[in-house]
Design an enzyme around this catalytic site. Sequence first.
Site, PDB file in Angstrom:
ATOM      1  N   ARG A   1      36.085  47.773  39.823  1.00  0.00           N
ATOM      2  CA  ARG A   1      36.772  48.279  38.713  1.00  0.00           C
ATOM      3  C   ARG A   1      35.519  48.847  37.943  1.00  0.00           C
ATOM      4  O   ARG A   1      35.873  49.839  37.028  1.00  0.00           O
ATOM      5  CB  ARG A   1      37.650  47.623  38.012  1.00  0.00           C
ATOM      6  CG  ARG A   1      38.927  47.210  38.834  1.00  0.00           C
ATOM      7  CD  ARG A   1      40.055  46.808  37.978  1.00  0.00           C
ATOM      8  NE  ARG A   1      41.425  46.592  38.828  1.00  0.00           N
ATOM      9  CZ  ARG A   1      41.809  45.674  39.371  1.00  0.00           C
ATOM     10  NH1 ARG A   1      41.308  44.380  39.128  1.00  0.00           N
ATOM     11  NH2 ARG A   1      43.014  45.575  39.910  1.00  0.00           N
TER      12      ARG A   1
ATOM     13  N   VAL B   1      28.021  37.153  40.506  1.00  0.00           N
ATOM     14  CA  VAL B   1      27.112  38.004  40.538  1.00  0.00           C
ATOM     15  C   VAL B   1      27.012  39.077  39.630  1.00  0.00           C
ATOM     16  O   VAL B   1      28.295  39.796  39.395  1.00  0.00           O
ATOM     17  CB  VAL B   1      27.105  38.610  42.241  1.00  0.00           C
ATOM     18  CG1 VAL B   1      25.798  39.543  42.266  1.00  0.00           C
ATOM     19  CG2 VAL B   1      26.971  37.580  43.273  1.00  0.00           C
TER      20      VAL B   1
ATOM     21  N   LYS C   1      34.103  34.628  39.795  1.00  0.00           N
ATOM     22  CA  LYS C   1      34.621  36.023  38.889  1.00  0.00           C
ATOM     23  C   LYS C   1      36.126  35.871  38.561  1.00  0.00           C
ATOM     24  O   LYS C   1      36.348  35.993  37.345  1.00  0.00           O
ATOM     25  CB  LYS C   1      33.939  37.084  39.499  1.00  0.00           C
ATOM     26  CG  LYS C   1      34.997  38.456  39.123  1.00  0.00           C
ATOM     27  CD  LYS C   1      34.025  39.122  38.192  1.00  0.00           C
ATOM     28  CE  LYS C   1      34.698  40.141  37.626  1.00  0.00           C
ATOM     29  NZ  LYS C   1      35.547  41.040  38.462  1.00  0.00           N
TER      30      LYS C   1
ATOM     31  N   GLN D   1      42.135  32.476  39.549  1.00  0.00           N
ATOM     32  CA  GLN D   1      42.441  32.559  41.061  1.00  0.00           C
ATOM     33  C   GLN D   1      42.005  31.403  41.891  1.00  0.00           C
ATOM     34  O   GLN D   1      42.497  30.937  42.681  1.00  0.00           O
ATOM     35  CB  GLN D   1      41.974  33.904  41.697  1.00  0.00           C
ATOM     36  CG  GLN D   1      42.031  33.991  43.064  1.00  0.00           C
ATOM     37  CD  GLN D   1      41.606  35.563  43.540  1.00  0.00           C
ATOM     38  OE1 GLN D   1      42.322  36.292  43.171  1.00  0.00           O
ATOM     39  NE2 GLN D   1      40.557  35.723  43.902  1.00  0.00           N
TER      40      GLN D   1
ATOM     41  N   HIS E   1      30.651  40.695  46.328  1.00  0.00           N
ATOM     42  CA  HIS E   1      31.339  40.328  47.662  1.00  0.00           C
ATOM     43  C   HIS E   1      30.097  39.818  48.736  1.00  0.00           C
ATOM     44  O   HIS E   1      30.441  38.940  49.513  1.00  0.00           O
ATOM     45  CB  HIS E   1      32.167  41.550  48.253  1.00  0.00           C
ATOM     46  CG  HIS E   1      33.159  42.088  47.472  1.00  0.00           C
ATOM     47  ND1 HIS E   1      33.169  43.270  46.890  1.00  0.00           N
ATOM     48  CD2 HIS E   1      34.382  41.580  47.095  1.00  0.00           C
ATOM     49  CE1 HIS E   1      34.176  43.783  46.260  1.00  0.00           C
ATOM     50  NE2 HIS E   1      35.041  42.365  46.366  1.00  0.00           N
TER      51      HIS E   1
ATOM     52  N   SER F   1      32.151  44.278  39.700  1.00  0.00           N
ATOM     53  CA  SER F   1      33.420  44.460  40.049  1.00  0.00           C
ATOM     54  C   SER F   1      33.541  45.847  40.342  1.00  0.00           C
ATOM     55  O   SER F   1      33.047  46.867  40.118  1.00  0.00           O
ATOM     56  CB  SER F   1      34.299  44.315  38.711  1.00  0.00           C
ATOM     57  OG  SER F   1      35.564  44.925  38.983  1.00  0.00           O
TER      58      SER F   1
HETATM   59  P1  AMP Z   1      38.253  41.490  45.175  1.00  0.00           P
HETATM   60  O1  AMP Z   1      37.921  42.420  46.361  1.00  0.00           O
HETATM   61  O2  AMP Z   1      38.160  41.995  43.963  1.00  0.00           O
HETATM   62  O3  AMP Z   1      39.762  40.992  45.438  1.00  0.00           O
HETATM   63  O4  AMP Z   1      37.208  40.222  45.390  1.00  0.00           O
HETATM   64  C1  AMP Z   1      37.300  39.424  46.488  1.00  0.00           C
HETATM   65  C2  AMP Z   1      36.512  38.129  46.437  1.00  0.00           C
HETATM   66  O5  AMP Z   1      35.012  38.532  45.829  1.00  0.00           O
HETATM   67  C3  AMP Z   1      36.942  37.302  45.156  1.00  0.00           C
HETATM   68  O6  AMP Z   1      37.053  35.891  45.693  1.00  0.00           O
HETATM   69  C4  AMP Z   1      36.214  37.608  44.005  1.00  0.00           C
HETATM   70  O7  AMP Z   1      36.322  36.411  43.260  1.00  0.00           O
HETATM   71  C5  AMP Z   1      34.782  37.601  44.691  1.00  0.00           C
HETATM   72  N1  AMP Z   1      33.990  38.499  43.652  1.00  0.00           N
HETATM   73  C6  AMP Z   1      34.493  39.819  43.135  1.00  0.00           C
HETATM   74  N2  AMP Z   1      33.205  40.224  42.479  1.00  0.00           N
HETATM   75  C7  AMP Z   1      32.613  39.166  42.479  1.00  0.00           C
HETATM   76  C8  AMP Z   1      31.263  38.737  41.608  1.00  0.00           C
HETATM   77  N3  AMP Z   1      30.832  39.824  40.784  1.00  0.00           N
HETATM   78  N4  AMP Z   1      30.688  37.643  41.629  1.00  0.00           N
HETATM   79  C9  AMP Z   1      31.131  36.598  42.458  1.00  0.00           C
HETATM   80  N5  AMP Z   1      32.322  37.011  43.216  1.00  0.00           N
HETATM   81  C10 AMP Z   1      33.086  38.027  43.030  1.00  0.00           C
END
Ligand code: AMP
Length: 293
Positions: free
Chosen positions: A194, A183, A156, A160, A37, A192
């Site tokens: 998760r 990343v 990632k 989406q 993020h 992640s």
């Molecule tokens: P989320 O909070 O999981 O909904 O993710 C929010 C945003 O962060 C989304 O656009 C994801 O694709 C991005 N994101 C989550 N993990 C990563 C990562 N490891 N590398 C790059 N972007 C990420």
Amino acid sequence: MKVFRTVDAMQQHARSVARTGRTHALVPTMGALHDGHLALVREALDHADHVTVSIFVNPTQFAPDEDYESYPRTLDADREQLDALGVDAVFAPSVDEMYPHHADDTLAGPLAWVTVDRLNETLCGRYRDGHFRGVTTVVTKLFNACRPDVAVFGEKDAQQLVILRRMTDELLFDIDIVGVPIVRAPDGLARSSRNAYLSEDERAQATVLSDAVSAARARIEAGEQRAEAVVGAMQQALRSAPDARVQYAEVVDAHTLRPVDTLHPGQDVLAAVAVFFGDTRLIDNAFVTVPAA
Ligand code: AMP
């Protein structure tokens, strides 16, 4: 750093940003922020004068059997990290704010949805019923609440990103969509929220996802044009984790997200995997351009 809890307050703020001639970037997240993020936030800070990060765990993108209730919520820590990076505003609305009719039982809940057809039928969309409808609907609402000029998303979540680009284009949103590379932890595992669910042993095995997409990339870049052989290389990598349950390992066209049999020189493809460790579902992918023959 300002924190807004209501759509009204956020919209008022967005109008004042626009009035002063500043460009505005939005980074939508569900919180529990990690380095992935933060890379999006840095990209946003490079792209605009004012950066808003939204933090909203969106109920409509979770299926009934998924982890909506247990999804990590760490708002105070998230705010501290964003403040330290120089973020201007956080938008952290309640479910009532984002879905004003969600408890309306006369007509049974929200009636307005945004859907991007077809692109939502493959990869994760095949297994997560309604997930992308939830994503496209909430991102549309976030665009209306925050009124950004630029919105930043991670590769990632490759499917989406493809779907949101298409939505922005077809629905004429005047917003630039910026994608940021994945990343990873030093051992390759994609960051992640998760990952926190994994046991120590599962965490050690989870590197097979990045091994699989790296193997796919290497095979394609070495000239392999049979998708079946590329998928075979991914499956072989995934087999080395005894507790991995593979949901899919596929090579698709990076624009249509349709499966490919033969890869063509110059074609952009996406090698993608989804794997369960216990109840924890992890994904990874690589965008690759097929080399000239
Ligand atoms: P989320 O909070 O999981 O909904 O993710 C929010 C945003 O962060 C989304 O656009 C994801 O694709 C991005 N994101 C989550 N993990 C990563 C990562 N490891 N590398 C790059 N972007 C990420």
